[in-house]
Design a protein around this motif. Structure first.
Motif: not given
Length: 801
Positions: A717, A720, A724, A733-734, A737, A741-742
């Motif tokens: 975390s 991230f 971010a 951040v979500v 991700i 990031f994903r």
């Protein structure tokens, strides 16, 4: 080295385009990469044999520590000579063998070259995981080469048999690699050899790795796939069974011998299974009538010989093993190509139908005699030099070594006997039988056949290069006897006596071949490996049919129930036995709004289980979804809550459209009501498991607390959060991700949804098209009936008139 492997694979990708224009040009182009590798390796031989090993490392996933490691050492040098040298000759020979434009000719060039590239990757590999990758690539390529077009049932069965046996062995071997690499802390083979492991873990890893090696190199009881693979075209048999695939297991055992030098069970097992395989293969080869089957069981026998030598774990045995490895590659490639010429020119490989070919094809017979002499261990061939070294490597090791030598001598008698059977069956003039018609083959067939046959003689007379190469590898193993070196003459010693005894015994066995075969035919076939394989596969088929009949019943609740029971049985049991209880400090709730939302959620879930109407159940399910969205809001995740609300709304709309076509009430059958309670209990148990596992797994993550920020944050975390805004330009951040990031994961999910949408749209369009067709047929039927009625009325009018 990595360039050589990549070049093979890239050229293999280009070859299908060349094949469409000229199959002969495709084979000629395919021969260029292995020829280039052979030249490069020979150019590096002086440096390698002087002890200056060549290593390369290709970063695969550096952050995860995954690398592709290559190493050119004396053992890899010897195998590369076979893989590249024999590969070049086989590809040139294929120009003669395959009919131009035929199906096999179109498929074989790219597959053979890809196989050669995979074998080179396996030979150069200095990493256990790299070995496994190329190991399985050779398995896939061999399956395609053996099966070819899959037109005949025999080719399909043989290809599947080879795939099943070698793949299962490879999976067991992979488990051994993981056990060995994790226990030793490294997957580099050179590092493992520098610090050989010992103990129970090393023993377990050795046993698992041997299973993979035995399946690949056709050791008893896994040898049945190799004779069955003779359905492949002869050039493919020559390459797979003389220079590449079947040598992979022997090569792996030779590569891992320094690693397991502290595991005595490794040496005992390889020697025992090798000697047994040599005896079984030699005995079976004595009674075959197909020339390829004679060579196939002879290959099984010789592979057992090689396995016993390279696995013995001593310096002298390893020296003999490398010498025999080269000898076997040369004489077996030559003999397979001889069989291909005979089959191509006469149309048969049956020794009962061949006669007089020695007089019609004297040059071919001469090359066959040279190769068979090396196989039988007749001086001055390389086969004799290697076999004498093999017999001497077990002398002086006590009674066990003497027993091994005696068994090897008996097995060598079989080798001499089936070598004579091959020559007699292929070239002898049989009494009372007309000579076989055989046009003389061209240079494209004879030259590739002559080179390996002559190599066995030349390297037997000039054995010093082979001795230098074999000694450079063997010196890494412990020496338990007086140091031995290859030579044509060591004096009147025990190995020479045993060699002479093997030759005389083989002559005697060939002389009594007919009564010996009659005795063999009367013996009960209790331990037939092929029959055992077929029975095991039949048993698996019956079991799979029984299991499928009881699980694949066309009921979605049954499928879901089986999945959930499996979840409870496997990870649920692990959670109960290994977790050690829930983490400390767990709070039932941390916000007052969670209590009413949880009550709504629980009441709605109970109401869904008791609902009788479909629409009521769907609406209550939506209430559960909205309650979960409310929990997201309370926990500070408004974006997740928004996504939840949107998904629930769309789902409700979709359900309403579907429910229009379904009955209003659920089925009230007694059998269905009886299963309601087990379903509720199973669902509740799975829910408890998911909740407990979420708590246990989330608390198991390591956390770090910064001085400036007392809130504990896991390392992942922290990364991230730190990356971010800088890397993705996002303050959420979500979202960073999911979107950045994903990104590939999200694209994959979108792709799955797109495929599902395509399938649904196709079903809708297909149903509409089906309805249109039915309507058109009905209209045509009505029109036809109307026309028929009108015709009948007209006929009745005519009759009345």
């Amino acid at each position: 080295m990595h360039v050589a492997v990549i070049a093979h694979l890239l050229v293999a990708l280009v070859l299908p385009a060349v094949v469409r224009k000229s199959t002969r040009a495709a084979f000629a182009i395919a021969a260029i990469p292995p020829a280039g590798v052979l030249i490069w390796v020979l150019a590096q031989s002086r440096e390698v044999l002087s002890g200056q090993l060549i290593s390369e490392t290709v970063a695969w996933a550096p952050l995860l520590g995954l690398e592709i490691n290559f190493l050119l050492d004396p053992l890899a040098l010897a195998m590369t000579v076979l893989v590249a040298g024999i590969g070049t000759l086989v590809l040139i020979y294929s120009i003669y063998y395959f009919r131009s434009g035929g199906g096999d000719a179109r498929r074989s060039p790219p597959l053979l070259l890809a196989f050669a590239g995979a074998m080179l990757g396996l030979v150069f590999a200095d990493n256990l995981l790299t070995v496994y990758i190329f190991w399985e690539l050779t398995t896939v390529c061999s399956y395609l080469l053996i099966g070819q077009a899959g037109i005949s049932r025999e080719s399909r069965r043989s290809a599947i048999q080879a795939l099943v046996i070698t793949t299962l062995g490879g999976l067991v071997m992979l488990l051994g690699f993981i056990v060995l690499g994790e226990s030793a802390g490294t997957y580099r083979i050179s590092e493992l050899a520098a610090n050989p492991p010992s103990g129970a873990t090393a023993l377990g890893a050795a046993a698992l790795i041997l299973v993979g090696a035995f399946t690949k190199s056709a050791q008893v009881p896994f040898h049945s796939w190799l004779p069955a693979a003779m359905v492949a075209p002869t050039p493919i048999s020559a390459y797979l069974h003389a220079a590449s695939m079947v040598k992979a297991g022997v090569f792996l055992v030779a590569r891992m011998a320094p690693v397991f030098q502290n595991v005595p069970q490794w040496q005992m097992t390889t020697v025992a299974f090798g000697v047994l395989t040599m005896l079984v293969g030699g005995w079976r080869a004595l009674h075959e009538y197909d020339l390829k089957k004679v060579l196939a069981f002879g290959t099984v026998s010789q592979l057992g010989f090689l396995m016993a030598l390279v696995g013995a774990g001593s310096r002298n045995a390893a020296l003999a093993g490398v010498a025999m490895l080269l000898a076997h590659g040369f004489f077996k490639a030559a003999l397979f190509m001889v069989v291909g010429i005979i089959d191509h020119q006469t149309g048969t490989r049956d020794i009962r139908e061949l006669s007089g070919l020695g007089r019609q094809l004297p040059w071919l017979a001469g090359f066959a005699v040279l190769a068979a002499a090396s196989m039988a261990g007749i001086p001055p061939t390389l086969g004799f030099v290697g076999k004498e070294a093999a017999l001497s490597s077990f002398l002086g090791l006590g009674s066990a070594g003497l027993v091994v030598d005696l068994l090897l001598t008996v097995a060598s008698m079989f080798t001499v006997a089936y070598s004579l059977r091959f020559l007699w069956g292929a070239f002898a003039t049989k009494p009372g039988q007309d000579p076989s018609a055989a046009p003389r083959p061209g240079a494209a067939a004879m030259v590739p056949t002559a080179i390996p046959a002559l190599a066995g003689l030349v390297l037997g007379l000039g054995y010093l290069p082979v001795d230098l190469l074999a000694s450079s590898y063997a010196d890494v193993l412990p020496n338990r006897q007086e140091e031995y070196h290859l030579a044509l003459w060591h004096g009147f010693e025990m190995p020479l006596l045993l060699s002479a005894l093997a030759i005389l015994g083989g002559l005697g066995l060939h002389y009594i071949r007919r009564p010996l075969t009659a005795v063999r035919n009367r013996l009960p076939r209790l331990l037939d490996a092929q029959r055992g394989y077929e029975r095991i596969m039949a048993l698996l088929e019956r079991v799979s049919v029984g299991v499928t009949a009881r699980t694949q019943v066309g009921s979605l609740p049954v499928y879901i129930g089986i999945i959930l029971l499996t979840v409870l049985a496997v990870p649920g049991t692990a959670l109960l036995t290994q977790a050690g209880g829930l983490p400390e400090g767990v709070q039932l709730y941390h916000a007052d709004l969670q209590i009413p939302l949880a009550i709504v959620l629980i009441v709605a879930a109970i109401a869904v289980a008791r609902a009788r109407r479909r629409l009521t159940a769907v609406l209550l399910t939506g209430v559960i979804g909205y309650a979960i969205g409310g929990l997201f809001v309370v926990d500070g995740g408004p974006d997740l809550a928004l996504a939840q609300f949107l998904v629930e709304t769309l789902t409700l709309v979709a359900f309403v459209f579907v429910l229009r076509r379904l009955p209003a009430h659920f089925s009230s059958a007694k059998g269905i009501r009886a299963f309601r309670l087990p379903k509720i209990l199973l669902s509740g148990a799975v829910g408890v498991f998911i909740a407990a596992s979420a708590l246990v797994f989330s608390s198991a993550r390591p956390i770090q607390t910064e001085v400036a920020d007392p809130t504990p944050v896991p390392p992942a975390s922290q990364e991230f959060i730190a990356r971010a805004e800088e890397g993705a330009g996002a303050t959420n951040v979500v979202n960073a991700i999911i979107v950045d990031f994903r990104a590939f994961d999200t694209v994959g999910e979108i792709s799955v949804l797109a495929v599902a949408l395509t399938g649904v749209a196709s079903l809708i369009l297909a149903s509409q098209e089906e309805r249109r067709i039915r309507s058109a047929r009905a209209a045509a039927r009505r029109q036809r009936q109307t026309s028929e009625s009108e015709q009948r009325l007209e006929q009745q009018e005519e009759v009345r008139e």
